[in-house]
Design a protein around this motif. Sequence first.
Motif, mmCIF file in Angstrom:
data_model
loop_
_atom_site.group_PDB
_atom_site.id
_atom_site.type_symbol
_atom_site.label_atom_id
_atom_site.label_comp_id
_atom_site.label_asym_id
_atom_site.label_seq_id
_atom_site.Cartn_x
_atom_site.Cartn_y
_atom_site.Cartn_z
ATOM 1 N N THR A 106 0.830 -1.208 0.000
ATOM 2 C CA THR A 106 0.000 0.000 0.000
ATOM 3 C C THR A 106 0.861 1.253 0.000
ATOM 4 O O THR A 106 0.604 2.197 -0.744
ATOM 5 C CB THR A 106 -0.939 0.004 1.223
ATOM 6 O OG1 THR A 106 -1.727 -1.188 1.201
ATOM 7 C CG2 THR A 106 -1.845 1.222 1.212
ATOM 8 N N ARG A 107 1.910 1.265 0.832
ATOM 9 C CA ARG A 107 2.802 2.424 0.908
ATOM 10 C C ARG A 107 3.477 2.676 -0.439
ATOM 11 O O ARG A 107 3.545 3.804 -0.913
ATOM 12 C CB ARG A 107 3.846 2.211 2.007
ATOM 13 C CG ARG A 107 4.670 3.460 2.298
ATOM 14 C CD ARG A 107 5.596 3.287 3.485
ATOM 15 N NE ARG A 107 6.612 2.276 3.221
ATOM 16 C CZ ARG A 107 6.719 1.125 3.877
ATOM 17 N NH1 ARG A 107 5.888 0.809 4.823
ATOM 18 N NH2 ARG A 107 7.683 0.271 3.573
ATOM 19 N N SER A 108 3.938 1.605 -1.103
ATOM 20 C CA SER A 108 4.615 1.788 -2.388
ATOM 21 C C SER A 108 3.635 2.260 -3.462
ATOM 22 O O SER A 108 4.005 3.052 -4.332
ATOM 23 C CB SER A 108 5.325 0.504 -2.822
ATOM 24 O OG SER A 108 4.404 -0.539 -3.042
ATOM 25 N N GLU A 109 2.383 1.805 -3.419
ATOM 26 C CA GLU A 109 1.374 2.270 -4.377
ATOM 27 C C GLU A 109 1.098 3.768 -4.196
ATOM 28 O O GLU A 109 0.965 4.502 -5.180
ATOM 29 C CB GLU A 109 0.080 1.472 -4.227
ATOM 30 C CG GLU A 109 0.193 0.052 -4.737
ATOM 31 C CD GLU A 109 -1.016 -0.798 -4.393
ATOM 32 O OE1 GLU A 109 -1.896 -0.347 -3.614
ATOM 33 O OE2 GLU A 109 -1.077 -1.937 -4.896
ATOM 34 N N LYS A 147 4.066 10.031 -9.769
ATOM 35 C CA LYS A 147 3.422 10.232 -11.072
ATOM 36 C C LYS A 147 2.653 11.551 -11.135
ATOM 37 O O LYS A 147 2.500 12.119 -12.215
ATOM 38 C CB LYS A 147 2.485 9.076 -11.390
ATOM 39 C CG LYS A 147 3.217 7.828 -11.812
ATOM 40 C CD LYS A 147 2.241 6.743 -12.196
ATOM 41 C CE LYS A 147 2.968 5.530 -12.729
ATOM 42 N NZ LYS A 147 2.023 4.485 -13.143
ATOM 43 N N LEU A 148 2.173 12.013 -9.998
ATOM 44 C CA LEU A 148 1.437 13.276 -9.964
ATOM 45 C C LEU A 148 2.342 14.481 -9.738
ATOM 46 O O LEU A 148 1.878 15.611 -9.737
ATOM 47 C CB LEU A 148 0.361 13.229 -8.874
ATOM 48 C CG LEU A 148 -0.777 12.252 -9.124
ATOM 49 C CD1 LEU A 148 -1.662 12.138 -7.888
ATOM 50 C CD2 LEU A 148 -1.604 12.699 -10.320
ATOM 51 N N GLY A 149 3.629 14.250 -9.516
ATOM 52 C CA GLY A 149 4.555 15.346 -9.275
ATOM 53 C C GLY A 149 4.523 15.868 -7.855
ATOM 54 O O GLY A 149 5.089 16.918 -7.560
ATOM 55 N N VAL A 150 3.874 15.142 -6.955
ATOM 56 C CA VAL A 150 3.804 15.557 -5.552
ATOM 57 C C VAL A 150 5.149 15.314 -4.871
ATOM 58 O O VAL A 150 5.617 16.146 -4.097
ATOM 59 C CB VAL A 150 2.678 14.798 -4.815
ATOM 60 C CG1 VAL A 150 2.669 15.121 -3.330
ATOM 61 C CG2 VAL A 150 1.332 15.117 -5.451
ATOM 62 N N LEU A 151 5.766 14.171 -5.166
ATOM 63 C CA LEU A 151 7.073 13.820 -4.617
ATOM 64 C C LEU A 151 8.039 13.532 -5.754
ATOM 65 O O LEU A 151 7.634 13.065 -6.820
ATOM 66 C CB LEU A 151 6.986 12.558 -3.748
ATOM 67 C CG LEU A 151 6.199 12.620 -2.456
ATOM 68 C CD1 LEU A 151 6.135 11.235 -1.818
ATOM 69 C CD2 LEU A 151 6.806 13.615 -1.497
ATOM 70 N N SER A 152 9.304 13.796 -5.511
ATOM 71 C CA SER A 152 10.339 13.383 -6.461
ATOM 72 C C SER A 152 10.782 11.968 -6.091
ATOM 73 O O SER A 152 10.581 11.525 -4.947
ATOM 74 C CB SER A 152 11.541 14.337 -6.390
ATOM 75 O OG SER A 152 12.248 14.137 -5.178
ATOM 76 N N PRO A 153 11.379 11.241 -7.023
ATOM 77 C CA PRO A 153 11.890 9.908 -6.680
ATOM 78 C C PRO A 153 12.866 9.942 -5.490
ATOM 79 O O PRO A 153 12.840 9.037 -4.648
ATOM 80 C CB PRO A 153 12.590 9.457 -7.962
ATOM 81 C CG PRO A 153 11.842 10.156 -9.054
ATOM 82 C CD PRO A 153 11.513 11.510 -8.469
ATOM 83 N N ASN A 154 13.693 10.984 -5.399
ATOM 84 C CA ASN A 154 14.624 11.063 -4.278
ATOM 85 C C ASN A 154 13.909 11.267 -2.945
ATOM 86 O O ASN A 154 14.374 10.797 -1.913
ATOM 87 C CB ASN A 154 15.655 12.172 -4.497
ATOM 88 C CG ASN A 154 16.843 11.691 -5.303
ATOM 89 O OD1 ASN A 154 17.035 10.504 -5.505
ATOM 90 N ND2 ASN A 154 17.646 12.623 -5.770
ATOM 91 N N GLN A 155 12.781 11.962 -2.955
ATOM 92 C CA GLN A 155 12.026 12.123 -1.715
ATOM 93 C C GLN A 155 11.507 10.769 -1.234
ATOM 94 O O GLN A 155 11.524 10.489 -0.039
ATOM 95 C CB GLN A 155 10.872 13.104 -1.910
ATOM 96 C CG GLN A 155 11.335 14.545 -2.022
ATOM 97 C CD GLN A 155 10.205 15.488 -2.380
ATOM 98 O OE1 GLN A 155 9.483 15.265 -3.342
ATOM 99 N NE2 GLN A 155 10.065 16.538 -1.592
ATOM 100 N N VAL A 156 11.082 9.936 -2.164
ATOM 101 C CA VAL A 156 10.634 8.595 -1.803
ATOM 102 C C VAL A 156 11.817 7.784 -1.271
ATOM 103 O O VAL A 156 11.697 7.079 -0.266
ATOM 104 C CB VAL A 156 9.964 7.891 -2.996
ATOM 105 C CG1 VAL A 156 9.643 6.434 -2.666
ATOM 106 C CG2 VAL A 156 8.711 8.633 -3.416
ATOM 107 N N CYS A 157 12.963 7.901 -1.926
ATOM 108 C CA CYS A 157 14.167 7.199 -1.449
ATOM 109 C C CYS A 157 14.481 7.587 -0.002
ATOM 110 O O CYS A 157 14.775 6.721 0.829
ATOM 111 C CB CYS A 157 15.363 7.517 -2.340
ATOM 112 S SG CYS A 157 15.302 6.741 -3.959
#
Length: 71
Positions: free
Chosen positions: A16-19, A26-36
């Motif tokens: 659920t968290r990864s989804e 995809k919506l531009g709310v977070l960057s990939p690095n923010q998720v990292c």
Amino acid sequence: SIEFDTKSMIALDHKTRSEIQERYVKLGVLSPNQVCLQEGYPTFEGGDKRLVFDQNTDISNIDSEKKPEDK
């Protein structure tokens, strides 16, 4: 001021968290690095750019004046 970390109280399962994170990227709310950073993974070069849904385009390259048929 006092701040509380409520993330542990509303902990989601990994799927659920990864989804949710995928949607945010995809919506531009977070960057990939923010998720990292949220997940404790190392960041990577170029990962601070925010992407636009299903286009994998840097959000700064999107011209809000252009209509899809103009492209």
